[in-house]
Design a protein around this motif. Structure first.
Motif, PDB file in Angstrom:
ATOM      1  N   ILE A 167       0.823  -1.199   0.000  1.00  0.00           N
ATOM      2  CA  ILE A 167       0.000   0.000   0.000  1.00  0.00           C
ATOM      3  C   ILE A 167       0.862   1.256   0.000  1.00  0.00           C
ATOM      4  N   ASP A 168       1.979   1.209   0.707  1.00  0.00           N
ATOM      5  CA  ASP A 168       2.827   2.399   0.828  1.00  0.00           C
ATOM      6  C   ASP A 168       4.287   1.997   0.960  1.00  0.00           C
ATOM      7  N   HIS A 169       5.163   2.839   0.461  1.00  0.00           N
ATOM      8  CA  HIS A 169       6.607   2.691   0.634  1.00  0.00           C
ATOM      9  C   HIS A 169       7.068   3.959   1.337  1.00  0.00           C
ATOM     10  N   MET A 170       7.452   3.848   2.595  1.00  0.00           N
ATOM     11  CA  MET A 170       7.698   5.009   3.449  1.00  0.00           C
ATOM     12  C   MET A 170       9.180   5.261   3.674  1.00  0.00           C
ATOM     13  N   PHE A 171       9.573   6.522   3.554  1.00  0.00           N
ATOM     14  CA  PHE A 171      10.947   6.940   3.785  1.00  0.00           C
ATOM     15  C   PHE A 171      10.975   7.982   4.892  1.00  0.00           C
ATOM     16  N   ALA A 172      12.062   7.981   5.671  1.00  0.00           N
ATOM     17  CA  ALA A 172      12.200   8.974   6.737  1.00  0.00           C
ATOM     18  C   ALA A 172      12.419  10.359   6.114  1.00  0.00           C
ATOM     19  N   PRO A 173      11.873  11.416   6.767  1.00  0.00           N
ATOM     20  CA  PRO A 173      11.015  11.375   7.958  1.00  0.00           C
ATOM     21  C   PRO A 173       9.548  11.200   7.560  1.00  0.00           C
TER      22      PRO A 173
END
Length: 231
Positions: A78-84
């Motif tokens: 559903i999502d590919h999350m990167f900081a921040p």
């Protein structure tokens, strides 16, 4: 940042997060002082779908996937999350706040865990923080609805392409006659008639097919076959 991350490094990362844009540094310092640090190795589960969400969980180093597993065991990203990044922003203050997806790290990652009641007290004192959060939640909701629309449309395109492949195989030609009305096809696919029509219109715009009533000419057979096998 390494294992000995300092508060200063966390503050500098959070300053780049949309929620804290334009927010005074002393407010961000207060967040870091009151947050718990969580560290994970690659491919570790951070939260599971259905886990209680009574926190603000900030990804401050690394990256993670938001994954949904259906009853058949198929995993959907559903999502590919990167900081921040703040996770589950649109869920935190709901009546039944639970994580909607599994959160799994891609590589070694660091999270800051902040009590949501403490965060509410900060927003009550800082209008800029409150406005940033409301915009962030709205953007998150828009992203989720757009993502599910994209997934739904992809599945419908796959079904239409599979249907056209079946007709080509049965009729032995790249010019086929549909054996059902669009209303019947939509019912067969569990879709609405307008949604199905949008797929045919899009395929025509892309030059994949031409249509004349119930006759369909497949101009790009490779595209249709590739999409029919889409996983």
């Amino acid at each position: 940042m390494r294992m000995g991350n300092s508060n200063k490094e966390f503050i500098e990362v959070l300053e780049q997060c949309e929620i804290f844009k334009g927010v005074e540094r002393n407010c961000i310092e207060e967040v870091v002082r009151n947050a718990k640090i969580e560290r994970y190795k690659a491919k570790e589960l951070v939260r599971m779908r259905g886990d209680e969400c009574n926190e603000l969980l900030f990804l401050v180093e690394g990256e993670a996937f938001g994954l949904f597993t259906n009853p058949e065991g198929r995993v959907l990203q559903i999502d590919h999350m990167f900081a921040p990044k703040l996770l589950a922003a649109a869920i935190i203050f709901s009546a039944d706040a639970k994580y909607p997806v599994d959160v799994e790290t891609v590589r070694s990652s660091v999270f800051l865990n902040l009590d949501k009641n403490f965060f509410v007290s900060l927003m009550m004192k800082n209008e800029r923080l409150l406005r940033n959060y409301l915009r962030y939640v709205s953007d998150a909701f828009t992203f989720v609805t757009d993502r599910f629309y994209e997934i739904t449309m992809k599945n419908l395109v796959q079904k239409v392409c599979s249907y056209l492949i079946r007709l080509m195989n049965e009729q032995g030609s790249s010019i086929v006659t549909m054996d059902m009305s669009k209303e019947e096809i939509a019912r067969e696919f569990g879709a609405t008639r307008p949604a199905l029509s949008r797929v045919f219109i899009e395929l025509k715009k892309l030059g994949i097919i031409e249509m004349d009533g119930k006759k369909v000419r497949i101009r790009n057979e490779r595209y249709v076959r590739d999409y029919a096998e889409f996983e």
